[in-house]
Design a protein around this motif. Sequence first.
Motif: not given
Lengths: 469, 469
Positions: A199, A239, A242-246, A249-250, A253, A284
């Motif tokens: 990313d 890329l 991020m879309g595989a492990c909440p 991302y927590r 944030v 990130i």
Amino acid sequence: MTDCEGEGPLELYEQLTAQGDRVRALKTAKAEKAEVDAAVQLLLQLKVDYKQVTGQDYKAGSPPSENSVAPDNRPATEGADDEDTVDPWNVSTTNAKGVDYDKLIVRFGSSKIDQELVDRIEKVSGQRPHHFLRRGIFFSHRDMHQVLDAYEKQKSFYLYTGRGPSSEAMHVGHLIPFIFTKWLQDVFDIPLVIQLTDDEKYLWKDLSLEECQRFAVENAKDIIACGFDVNKTFIFSDLGYMGACPEFYRNVVKVQKHVTFNQVKGIFGFTDSDCIGKISFPAIQAAPSFSSSFPKIFGSRKDVQCLIPCAIDQDPYFRMTRDVAPRIGYLKPALLHSTFFPALQGAQTKMSASDANSSIFLTDTPKQIKNKINKHAFSGGKDTVEEHRKYGGNPDVDVSFMYLTFFLEDDEQLEKIKQDYASGALLTGELKKILTELLQPMISQHQEQRKQVTEETVQQFIDLKKAHH
Amino acid sequence: MTDCEGEGPLELYEQLTAQGDRVRALKTAKAEKAEVDAAVQLLLQLKVDYKQVTGQDYKAGSPPSENSVAPDNRPATEGADDEDTVDPWNVSTTNAKGVDYDKLIVRFGSSKIDQELVDRIEKVSGQRPHHFLRRGIFFSHRDMHQVLDAYEKQKSFYLYTGRGPSSEAMHVGHLIPFIFTKWLQDVFDIPLVIQLTDDEKYLWKDLSLEECQRFAVENAKDIIACGFDVNKTFIFSDLGYMGACPEFYRNVVKVQKHVTFNQVKGIFGFTDSDCIGKISFPAIQAAPSFSSSFPKIFGSRKDVQCLIPCAIDQDPYFRMTRDVAPRIGYLKPALLHSTFFPALQGAQTKMSASDANSSIFLTDTPKQIKNKINKHAFSGGKDTVEEHRKYGGNPDVDVSFMYLTFFLEDDEQLEKIKQDYASGALLTGELKKILTELLQPMISQHQEQRKQVTEETVQQFIDLKKAHH
């Protein structure tokens, strides 16, 4: 941060004039204080640079004269610290020996890896320290003693390193953190996570998302070829992960909530014209420093200490991370910093993946390796054989010798080469031959190992479901 | 957005002069095109505002004269548009009738939902238009004609709406977009995605991630209780979906690459002291506008048109989205904007979920509803029954009557109430009784429906794997 690469007196003069105009323009336009301050700061820095390069004070309307080069900036072996630029996107110095690392330790506020620490790593691990440690290639650290204190009390830790996949081609310099990380993994028997910031490369470069993701997979193969243990190593691209492990991302944030634009502006030099993706990206790169970003590896444990081996130019990300960590209830990551791997043309800059002749690539043939070293490796030797025999060469600025310090494991042999080169007994051509004959089989072997890395192997490393312990 | 609150002709004149200087300064300093364009756009907007306020064109060097106030901007019960503040975090006006929506359409550059469009929706859908359309509660749109053109040619579209889960309690005003979205879904038989921005609430409020996620689930129950079709509706929270769908993050990063800090500063008023999470968040609200963010619903289709029903204060997010869309190869989302639901205390502000007396909550008992309306609903009636009978009440500022326009479906009955109240035939107490007796069973029914929403039902709505078509 300013990119000082290749700036002559006239370029600096023109930059200074433009920056002066810009500051006045911002003041006229009643721009925000922060914006004006940043512009003024850059102006002052340029003035300092100008004085150093020309030996004169900058005067608007009077360009530098032909002979305006400051005495201490004439090509010399001792460079000025103020000219070393070190951030994640620029590394440059005017010193042929490379960046002044002792001064960098002071500037960054890290600690030197001294003999005491090297001895302690030996004692705790029960292994002879890697030559990167013995030779000061990993030269700086943060909190390594704490990591060892805990390890001695049976509190384990994990390793985190990474790479920005900006192209398919990796060069030998890119292997340094991975070679060392593999050694640490073997010696301490601990989990390792490797972040591929596809990313980041999409945000910074003129590349499509698809290209960045493809480069990530190709780079992963070179990394896997270094011999990591598939049962203890997790490789992920942003890329994908991020879309595989909440939980990842927590944590991103959480970091994003606790860092302001002012802070990233100060640390990374972002401006108002930068895209919002760049501005928030540092979070990130920070998130893998926290074990809770990897629930499949660490379960619900939020307190597994992280140790990050990386080149010193990545330190700004982790200074920020260490600042945020206690405020979000996490441990600060510890760090081990390496020096930069020099370009064939000399230690003034880091190697560039975009210039094929600036380094040895992992895809080079034996012939290409030989030619590149013979043609491009900056030599510390004298102009004629006669002079060289009489006065000797300078190994401190000789790139072939520098490469040997990275890749020749035998300390005695290395010391003998150094002395022979300095005394004039060893000629530049002979030195280059030693390096060539070391790198040719090393690269061939890497290529063999990479061939054995199939898409299936890559899948095993990026598989979230496997048990890591 | 510029905060126009309380700006007189002189302040505007000074702002304009400064902005003119700024544009020139940026051009002199050869600033980036995007930065110059943003500054020029603000300059032009200020000129439009100036003309509106003063009735004169702006002339550099000649400040506005004392009496240079445009006739329709003199302080009057007809509030000045310049005093309406409308952005995602603030809505305020000094006009008891509420925000001047016609002026907002001009300021935002959207289009009015006129009788022609309402008629066309009726024709295309074959259904009588919802009373929110008939009564101008949804009053503004972007590209709705295009959506209908395509629909007539068998090209379908999808709906996207959302909510920021800042607390467990939702009030009746929060239902407006959902009631209308359900009607659109039923009438056009199309998929719907509902975004719960729990990450946004974490970034903006003093709440933990866990609290925001819990509020998201609780709010989802109230939304589901509105009667959405589980087979055509996908509800997601950002903290959950980001970690479950790589395509969503890919679209977020695409948007983040194409929006600068300067742009979000201009649109949302962010400052250098804001955290980097806030600065990059607009990309997360933008991404659901693109069908490729939902591969489980749309497969590989990147060209399904999106229609967003929302309150007008959310428009800044989607102005940004529409600006970015063509640059990343996506369709611009179309929009339908609603007016604000007034607080019990009057139409000057939006209701606040933190003040229990500012509105009717979905958890209120019949008794609480009755007491709140009787005690707090601002009345347009006269002080005494005698006066009221003689002069009549003012339904335009009466909050009970406003609520009836939202919830009483019978047009004739509503019109009769309006006339009776204006004539004085209907007393304030009687008007309040009509509203009370309308809301009590409505809220009770909602509570009944919500009780039937189990955790399992919620799971069905957030299930990624179900087939949506």
